[in-house]
Scaffold this active site. Structure first.
Site, PDB file in Angstrom:
ATOM      1  N   CYS A 165      16.220  56.011  18.198  1.00 45.39           N
ATOM      2  CA  CYS A 165      17.465  55.372  18.638  1.00 45.39           C
ATOM      3  C   CYS A 165      17.241  54.020  19.313  1.00 45.39           C
ATOM      4  O   CYS A 165      18.201  53.355  19.715  1.00 45.39           O
ATOM      5  CB  CYS A 165      18.216  56.310  19.578  1.00 45.39           C
ATOM      6  N   HIS A 305      22.826  52.866  27.237  1.00 47.00           N
ATOM      7  CA  HIS A 305      22.533  53.742  26.097  1.00 47.00           C
ATOM      8  C   HIS A 305      23.620  54.814  26.027  1.00 47.00           C
ATOM      9  O   HIS A 305      24.137  55.097  24.958  1.00 47.00           O
ATOM     10  CB  HIS A 305      21.147  54.353  26.262  1.00 47.00           C
ATOM     11  N   GLU A 316      19.934  58.077  32.903  1.00 46.80           N
ATOM     12  CA  GLU A 316      20.111  56.630  32.830  1.00 46.80           C
ATOM     13  C   GLU A 316      20.745  56.102  34.113  1.00 46.80           C
ATOM     14  O   GLU A 316      20.349  55.052  34.630  1.00 46.80           O
ATOM     15  CB  GLU A 316      20.961  56.235  31.622  1.00 46.80           C
ATOM     16  N   LYS A 337      29.333  53.690  22.854  1.00 42.46           N
ATOM     17  CA  LYS A 337      29.212  54.886  22.012  1.00 42.46           C
ATOM     18  C   LYS A 337      30.425  55.798  22.167  1.00 42.46           C
ATOM     19  O   LYS A 337      30.652  56.673  21.328  1.00 42.46           O
ATOM     20  CB  LYS A 337      27.930  55.645  22.354  1.00 42.46           C
ATOM     21  N   HIS A 342      27.193  57.508  18.065  1.00 41.38           N
ATOM     22  CA  HIS A 342      25.799  57.087  18.210  1.00 41.38           C
ATOM     23  C   HIS A 342      25.229  56.765  16.838  1.00 41.38           C
ATOM     24  O   HIS A 342      25.032  57.658  16.016  1.00 41.38           O
ATOM     25  CB  HIS A 342      25.007  58.208  18.879  1.00 41.38           C
ATOM     26  N   PHE A 401      14.090  59.220  20.829  1.00 38.66           N
ATOM     27  CA  PHE A 401      13.221  60.393  20.748  1.00 38.66           C
ATOM     28  C   PHE A 401      11.763  59.948  20.782  1.00 38.66           C
ATOM     29  O   PHE A 401      11.405  58.875  20.289  1.00 38.66           O
ATOM     30  CB  PHE A 401      13.475  61.166  19.456  1.00 38.66           C
TER      31      PHE A 401
END
Length: 415
Positions: A165, A305, A316, A337, A342, A401
């Protein structure tokens, strides 16, 4: 990087669940509209998640020859379309894209999963002799960059990243450094993703990563909200035209923003979960600030994010507090998002575009569906309505990831 060549954003091409084209996407984003709905691509009756942010108005034949369309996975089609839109938006003479001075750096998190699924079915049902000779070049991740470079005859640096991502942001950040080092004057950079397939959705369902708010699709992506239950998968592409400042000024280009800082880090913690103390996320923001030679209080906005998963949003927020201290409560933080879903490998690219547009227009997109405050997520998330602003520096975060993190800092261009 400040002592080297300055790098600016002069073109933006977006293919997103909010629309094909930057103007349409940006207008809907500021209105707080959601691109999430029920999945239409395949039967989801056995899936716990039946929603996604699909692109409903994409016609590849507007951008690509019919014969070529059949030889490309959807993620390559999205990338080519977004690149064409970015080149048009930049108002750049195509002759400047030819040769060694222009490079292409476009990645994807998953690549051609749709075509992989289709041709695997052909293999099992009809045998190996029926597999297309174009199968591999239709699916491998670097073919998005390859196809763009072929179209524009760009022979400069050509690469693709696959950092989950964080892909799109890494591609733009690496391109910034390529220009700053003098290895190219122009880079076509970003990310593309088309993961809404039976296997793609099944995989994320198996991880328990997706929202199951199937009865209320447009309210499902709710970053930082106490009732968030997972992310909503999206698709699309974001491609930016980056230029060395001198070239952009010479040709009278419109400049959306200047890139002034870039950071990378690794959590070194888990294959999917973020570091619970937010150390990797904090480190990447600190490195971007150092690269930009800025103080935390210089930043006015963070495009987060903000995935709408219980862990990511809390961590975050924690990382932002670690780096920004009391200033964390004075700056604005929003997650787009909440509207686009996403986009995985394309997320960092479209969110860099949104950050540049925020600086250019001096308006911040909201975090929609923010209804129930979470005591652990207690910052200003620009809830539910866009906000006019006066800021000179903005940051955008991407975390992936494997614990791969990226952060970019953009500056309002006023020179």
């Amino acid at each position: 990087m400040n002592s080297q060549r300055r790098v600016v954003i002069t073109g933006i091409g977006l293919v997103s669940p909010l629309g094909v084209g930057t103007k349409k996407t940006w207008e809907r984003l500021l209105k707080g509209e959601s691109g999430v709905g029920l999945i239409t691509r395949f039967d989801t009756s056995r899936y716990p998640t039946r929603i996604a942010a699909e692109i409903r108005d994409f016609d590849p034949l507007v951008f690509i020859d019919r014969k070529e369309v059949r030889r490309m996975d959807l993620f390559i089609q999205y990338a080519l379309a977004a690149a064409a839109l970015a080149v048009e938006d930049a108002g750049i003479d195509p002759a400047l894209l030819e040769g060694d001075n222009c490079g292409v750096y476009v990645g994807s998190g998953i690549g051609g999963i749709g075509q992989i699924e289709e041709w695997h079915k052909v293999l099992l049902e009809k045998g190996p002799e029926r597999v297309s000779p174009f199968f591999l070049v239709a699916t491998i991740i670097n073919e998005a960059a390859g196809q763009i470079s072929i179209r524009y005859r760009s022979r400069g640096p050509n690469s693709a990243t696959a950092t989950a991502c964080t892909t799109g942001l890494h591609a733009i950040g690496d391109s910034y450094r390529i220009i700053a080092r003098g290895e190219a004057q122009i880079m076509i950079a970003g990310g593309s993703e088309a993961p809404i397939t039976p296997l793609g959705v099944a995989g994320f369902c198996a991880m328990k990563a997706l929202s199951e708010r199937n009865e209320e699709p447009q309210r499902a992506s709710r970053p930082f909200d106490a009732q968030r239950d997972g992310f909503v998968m999206g698709e699309g592409a974001g491609i930016l035209i980056l230029e060395e400042l001198g070239l952009a000024l010479k040709r009278g280009a419109r400049i959306y923003a200047e890139i002034v800082g870039y950071g990378m880090s690794g959590d070194a913690y888990h294959v999917a979960a973020p570091d619970p103390e937010g150390e990797g996320a904090a480190a990447v923001m600190a490195r971007a600030l150092k690269d930009a030679q800025l103080k935390p209080e210089d930043i006015g906005y963070i495009n987060a994010h903000g995935t709408s998963t219980p862990l990511n949003d809390r961590i975050e927020t924690l990382a932002i507090k670690k780096i920004f201290g009391e200033h964390a409560y004075k700056l604005a933080v929003s997650s787009t998002k909440s509207m686009t879903g996403h986009l995985l490998g394309a997320a960092g690219a479209i969110e860099t575009a949104f950050t540049a547009l925020s600086l250019y227009h001096q308006i911040l997109p909201p975090t929609i569906n923010y209804e129930f405050p979470d005591p652990e997520c207690d910052l200003d998330y620009v809830p539910n309505q866009a906000r006019k602003t006066q800021i000179n520096y903005a940051m955008t975060n991407s975390f992936g990831f494997g614990g791969t993190n990226g952060c970019l800092i953009l500056k309002r261009f006023m020179d």
